[in-house]
Design a protein around this motif. Structure first.
Motif, mmCIF file in Angstrom:
data_model
loop_
_atom_site.group_PDB
_atom_site.id
_atom_site.type_symbol
_atom_site.label_atom_id
_atom_site.label_comp_id
_atom_site.label_asym_id
_atom_site.label_seq_id
_atom_site.Cartn_x
_atom_site.Cartn_y
_atom_site.Cartn_z
ATOM 1 N N ILE A 189 5.132 1.080 1.798
ATOM 2 C CA ILE A 189 6.121 0.123 1.303
ATOM 3 C C ILE A 189 5.514 -0.755 0.213
ATOM 4 O O ILE A 189 6.134 -0.999 -0.820
ATOM 5 N N ALA A 190 4.290 -1.193 0.407
ATOM 6 C CA ALA A 190 3.661 -2.110 -0.546
ATOM 7 C C ALA A 190 3.265 -1.431 -1.848
ATOM 8 O O ALA A 190 3.450 -1.990 -2.921
ATOM 9 N N ARG A 193 -10.607 1.461 7.380
ATOM 10 C CA ARG A 193 -10.017 1.332 6.041
ATOM 11 C C ARG A 193 -8.498 1.232 6.108
ATOM 12 O O ARG A 193 -7.879 0.486 5.350
ATOM 13 N N LEU A 194 -7.912 1.984 7.013
ATOM 14 C CA LEU A 194 -6.459 1.969 7.175
ATOM 15 C C LEU A 194 -5.988 0.579 7.581
ATOM 16 O O LEU A 194 -5.036 0.034 7.011
ATOM 17 N N GLU A 219 -3.952 -5.969 3.808
ATOM 18 C CA GLU A 219 -3.778 -6.372 2.410
ATOM 19 C C GLU A 219 -2.348 -6.080 1.944
ATOM 20 O O GLU A 219 -1.744 -6.888 1.237
ATOM 21 N N ALA A 220 -1.814 -4.942 2.353
ATOM 22 C CA ALA A 220 -0.457 -4.555 1.958
ATOM 23 C C ALA A 220 0.567 -5.530 2.528
ATOM 24 O O ALA A 220 1.525 -5.891 1.850
ATOM 25 N N LEU A 276 5.133 -9.189 2.259
ATOM 26 C CA LEU A 276 5.902 -9.968 3.218
ATOM 27 C C LEU A 276 6.159 -11.394 2.764
ATOM 28 O O LEU A 276 5.339 -12.010 2.106
ATOM 29 N N PRO A 277 7.309 -11.889 3.145
ATOM 30 C CA PRO A 277 7.610 -13.290 2.849
ATOM 31 C C PRO A 277 6.653 -14.208 3.606
ATOM 32 O O PRO A 277 6.005 -13.788 4.559
#
Length: 167
Positions: A19-20, A63-64, A70-71, A76-77
């Motif tokens: 999504i990011a 890493r995931l 970070e994403a 996100l608001p």
């Protein structure tokens, strides 16, 4: 049961990254490590210069989770959004402010999985695309389709964001 929960977490992380950054296929978390999940993991591993096996080892997991965190910050608001809006509503065509930017983030999150939905620019300017996205959300919620974001529409978007477990 523990394995299914871990798979679900992997899938949620892959979904947030998708999504990011729109660089992985969109995964719908179901707790089943199937072909689509393995392919998304392999793409992620390749992107991260890890051995692309499609299996999640410790390095891949670490890493995931880092990338997903970070994403989340990117898409996100803010955490302090409350269901009862404490600012002047409605938000409507022509408005330009930070609340419109948060609205655009909420609409992007809520409508990302809708086929044909084109992500909104998160620029704080309530233009025709934001109005149409608001109408789409109102249609989904079976609200009157005005394209004007009143408290009912705002609160439903905030509740969706909370229910999605993204914060």
């Amino acid at each position: 049961m523990e394995e299914k929960r871990c798979i679900f977490e992997i899938q949620q992380a892959l979904r947030v990254i998708s999504i990011a950054y729109n660089r992985l296929p969109l995964i719908n978390p179901d707790g089943i490590y199937g072909r689509k999940t393995a392919e998304a993991v392999k793409l992620f591993q390749n992107e991260q210069s890890l051995l692309p096996t499609g299996e999640v080892d410790f390095k891949t997991w670490k890493r995931l989770m880092q990338n997903a965190q970070e994403a989340e910050q990117a898409i996100l608001p803010p955490k302090n959004i409350v269901p009862i809006a404490d600012f002047d509503l409605p938000l409507k065509f022509g408005d330009e402010n930070g609340y419109v930017e948060v609205l655009q983030k909420l609409l992007n999150l809520a409508l990302k999985s809708i086929k044909g939905f084109e992500a909104l620019a998160e620029d704080g300017s309530f233009k025709s695309k934001t109005q149409e996205a608001a109408r789409c959300w109102q249609r989904i919620c079976r609200f009157e389709e005005t394209g004007i974001v009143d408290k009912k529409t705002w609160n439903s978007l905030v509740e969706y964001q909370r229910a999605a477990g993204t914060r």
